[in-house]
Write an enzyme that holds these catalytic residues in place. Sequence first.
Site, short mmCIF file in Angstrom:
data_model
loop_
_atom_site.label_atom_id
_atom_site.label_comp_id
_atom_site.label_asym_id
_atom_site.label_seq_id
_atom_site.Cartn_x
_atom_site.Cartn_y
_atom_site.Cartn_z
N ASP A 36 -1.18 7.11 3.99
CA ASP A 36 -0.77 6.78 5.35
C ASP A 36 -1.67 5.64 5.83
O ASP A 36 -2.88 5.83 6.00
CB ASP A 36 -0.93 8.02 6.24
CG ASP A 36 -0.36 7.79 7.63
OD1 ASP A 36 -0.30 6.61 8.07
OD2 ASP A 36 0.02 8.78 8.28
N THR A 40 10.66 1.08 11.30
CA THR A 40 11.70 0.04 11.43
C THR A 40 12.90 0.48 12.27
O THR A 40 13.76 -0.35 12.57
CB THR A 40 12.20 -0.40 10.04
OG1 THR A 40 12.64 0.76 9.33
CG2 THR A 40 11.11 -1.09 9.25
N ALA A 98 6.45 -0.24 7.71
CA ALA A 98 6.61 -0.34 9.17
C ALA A 98 7.47 0.82 9.64
O ALA A 98 8.13 1.48 8.86
CB ALA A 98 7.30 -1.66 9.53
N TYR A 125 9.88 -1.83 19.55
CA TYR A 125 9.78 -2.29 18.15
C TYR A 125 9.25 -3.73 18.10
O TYR A 125 8.28 -4.04 17.40
CB TYR A 125 11.16 -2.19 17.47
CG TYR A 125 11.21 -2.83 16.10
CD1 TYR A 125 10.57 -2.26 15.01
CD2 TYR A 125 11.90 -4.03 15.90
CE1 TYR A 125 10.61 -2.85 13.75
CE2 TYR A 125 11.95 -4.64 14.65
CZ TYR A 125 11.31 -4.04 13.58
OH TYR A 125 11.35 -4.64 12.34
N GLY A 180 10.56 1.40 0.55
CA GLY A 180 11.52 0.95 1.56
C GLY A 180 12.52 -0.04 0.96
O GLY A 180 12.48 -0.35 -0.23
N LEU A 184 13.00 -3.36 1.39
CA LEU A 184 12.43 -4.60 0.87
C LEU A 184 11.40 -4.32 -0.22
O LEU A 184 11.45 -4.92 -1.31
CB LEU A 184 11.78 -5.40 2.02
CG LEU A 184 11.08 -6.70 1.61
CD1 LEU A 184 12.07 -7.68 0.97
CD2 LEU A 184 10.41 -7.35 2.82
N LYS A 239 5.58 -4.91 16.65
CA LYS A 239 5.48 -5.83 15.50
C LYS A 239 4.69 -7.09 15.89
O LYS A 239 3.93 -7.62 15.10
CB LYS A 239 6.88 -6.22 15.00
CG LYS A 239 7.67 -5.09 14.34
CD LYS A 239 7.12 -4.66 12.99
CE LYS A 239 7.25 -5.71 11.93
NZ LYS A 239 6.80 -5.22 10.59
N1 LIG Z 1 15.46 -4.00 8.16
C1 LIG Z 1 15.59 -5.09 8.91
O1 LIG Z 1 16.71 -5.47 9.34
C2 LIG Z 1 14.38 -5.92 9.26
C3 LIG Z 1 14.54 -7.06 10.06
C4 LIG Z 1 13.41 -7.84 10.36
C5 LIG Z 1 12.16 -7.48 9.88
N2 LIG Z 1 12.04 -6.34 9.12
C6 LIG Z 1 10.69 -5.98 8.63
O2 LIG Z 1 10.74 -6.03 7.22
C7 LIG Z 1 9.85 -5.04 6.66
C8 LIG Z 1 10.58 -4.22 5.61
O3 LIG Z 1 11.70 -3.59 6.24
P1 LIG Z 1 12.57 -2.50 5.48
O4 LIG Z 1 13.93 -2.54 6.08
O5 LIG Z 1 12.37 -2.61 4.00
O6 LIG Z 1 11.84 -1.16 6.01
P2 LIG Z 1 12.00 0.35 5.50
O7 LIG Z 1 13.12 0.46 4.52
O8 LIG Z 1 12.03 1.20 6.73
O9 LIG Z 1 10.63 0.58 4.70
C9 LIG Z 1 9.40 0.75 5.36
C10 LIG Z 1 8.57 1.72 4.55
O10 LIG Z 1 7.29 1.90 5.19
C11 LIG Z 1 6.98 3.30 5.15
N3 LIG Z 1 6.00 3.66 6.18
C12 LIG Z 1 6.24 3.97 7.48
N4 LIG Z 1 5.09 4.33 8.09
C13 LIG Z 1 4.10 4.24 7.17
C14 LIG Z 1 2.71 4.52 7.18
N5 LIG Z 1 2.09 4.96 8.29
N6 LIG Z 1 2.00 4.35 6.03
C15 LIG Z 1 2.60 3.95 4.91
N7 LIG Z 1 3.93 3.67 4.82
C16 LIG Z 1 4.68 3.82 5.94
C17 LIG Z 1 8.33 3.95 5.40
O11 LIG Z 1 8.34 5.33 5.09
P3 LIG Z 1 9.39 6.27 5.91
O12 LIG Z 1 10.75 5.77 5.57
O13 LIG Z 1 9.10 7.64 5.39
O14 LIG Z 1 9.07 6.08 7.36
C18 LIG Z 1 9.23 3.12 4.48
O15 LIG Z 1 9.23 3.60 3.14
C19 LIG Z 1 9.32 -4.24 7.86
O16 LIG Z 1 8.04 -4.69 8.18
C20 LIG Z 1 10.28 -4.57 8.99
O17 LIG Z 1 9.64 -4.50 10.24
C21 LIG Z 1 13.12 -5.57 8.80
#
Ligand SMILES: NC(=O)c1ccc[n+]([C@@H]2O[C@H](COP(=O)([O-])OP(=O)(O)OC[C@H]3O[C@@H](n4cnc5c(N)ncnc54)[C@H](OP(=O)(O)O)[C@@H]3O)[C@@H](O)[C@H]2O)c1
Length: 280
Positions: A35, A61, A59, A124, A10, A12, A128
């Site tokens: 998973d 997201t 997550a 969401y 992802g 981050l 969380k």
């Molecule tokens: N992005 C933001 O603006 C934001 C803001 C506040 C907090 N956050 C939090 O920061 C964290 C990182 O965010 P990010 O933007 O880097 O998220 P991201 O790019 O969506 O990466 C999340 C990764 O988790 C994988 N995933 C989903 N379901 C899964 C499962 N069941 N088992 C294993 N892996 C799984 C996803 O795969 P798929 O892509 O195939 O689903 C994706 O590769 C998250 O916890 C998010 O809630 C993000």
Amino acid sequence: MRVLVTGARGMLGSELMPFLAARHEVSGTDIHELDLRDLAATRDRVQCFSPNVIVHCAAMTKVDACEEDPDAAYAVNALATRNVALCSAELGASLVYISTDFVFDGTKQEPYNEYDMVSPVSVYGRSKLAGERYVRQFCPKSFILRTAWLYGKNGWNFVDWVISTMKDKGHLSIVTDQKGSPTWTFDLCRQIETLFMSDRFGLYHASGLGAVTRFDWTQKILTMAGIDKGSLQPITSEQLPQKAKRPANSCLDLMALRLEGLCVMRPWEHSLEDYIKSKE
Ligand SMILES: NC(=O)c1ccc[n+]([C@@H]2O[C@H](COP(=O)([O-])OP(=O)(O)OC[C@H]3O[C@@H](n4cnc5c(N)ncnc54)[C@H](OP(=O)(O)O)[C@@H]3O)[C@@H](O)[C@H]2O)c1
């Protein structure tokens, strides 16, 4: 330290992996390999690597997709997080859980600190928050980091979208009534490491310092990227039909990091400038 990163592909997680690998033994996992909804498989993977620290970035997201499919959102954001928390605790590893500013309803006028009441307005946010509760319940050695408005080099993000859309289409309509704290993934990686190298377990807000509306943020992005902002149009959230409600104010006050003397986050404008320069 031996560090296991979930969500390693992802936005981050994929920045965290090489960042930490310079000083730690790092292993990453994502949905293609494991998973996290599967407790037995998660336990096998965790026990096999035997980490000192797990950084749980995985997550669901996409905020509107969560609203459309609450079962999927809770299965990943709540129950998979419980699985990771249980496995961390069984091993005595510490856990960093990345949570969100969307646990707040946005009605407060000031930035939210860690002691403010949570009241999420979307699936969401609620899912969380359920993840946060499982982490507290099952894993005593845990850090919960609430971050916000993330952008970084490895994933779809608002900054890149603004720049490419304005270049391609020459027009953008952006809301003026949502305020938050933009956060560069690179800064968050530094903050995550600083925290897990300490033993100050607990709840932390970790975002860029300061606050800005989405519209003003867009203006700043375009100015810094040297793009004409002539046809940038202000709109309200009501004019932008979205499945999930967003909090009007989700600015974060980094009170706990400040009080612990552990804050390495920077003013959001400084980080944005460095990010845009890094793309040139
Ligand atoms: N992005 C933001 O603006 C934001 C803001 C506040 C907090 N956050 C939090 O920061 C964290 C990182 O965010 P990010 O933007 O880097 O998220 P991201 O790019 O969506 O990466 C999340 C990764 O988790 C994988 N995933 C989903 N379901 C899964 C499962 N069941 N088992 C294993 N892996 C799984 C996803 O795969 P798929 O892509 O195939 O689903 C994706 O590769 C998250 O916890 C998010 O809630 C993000």
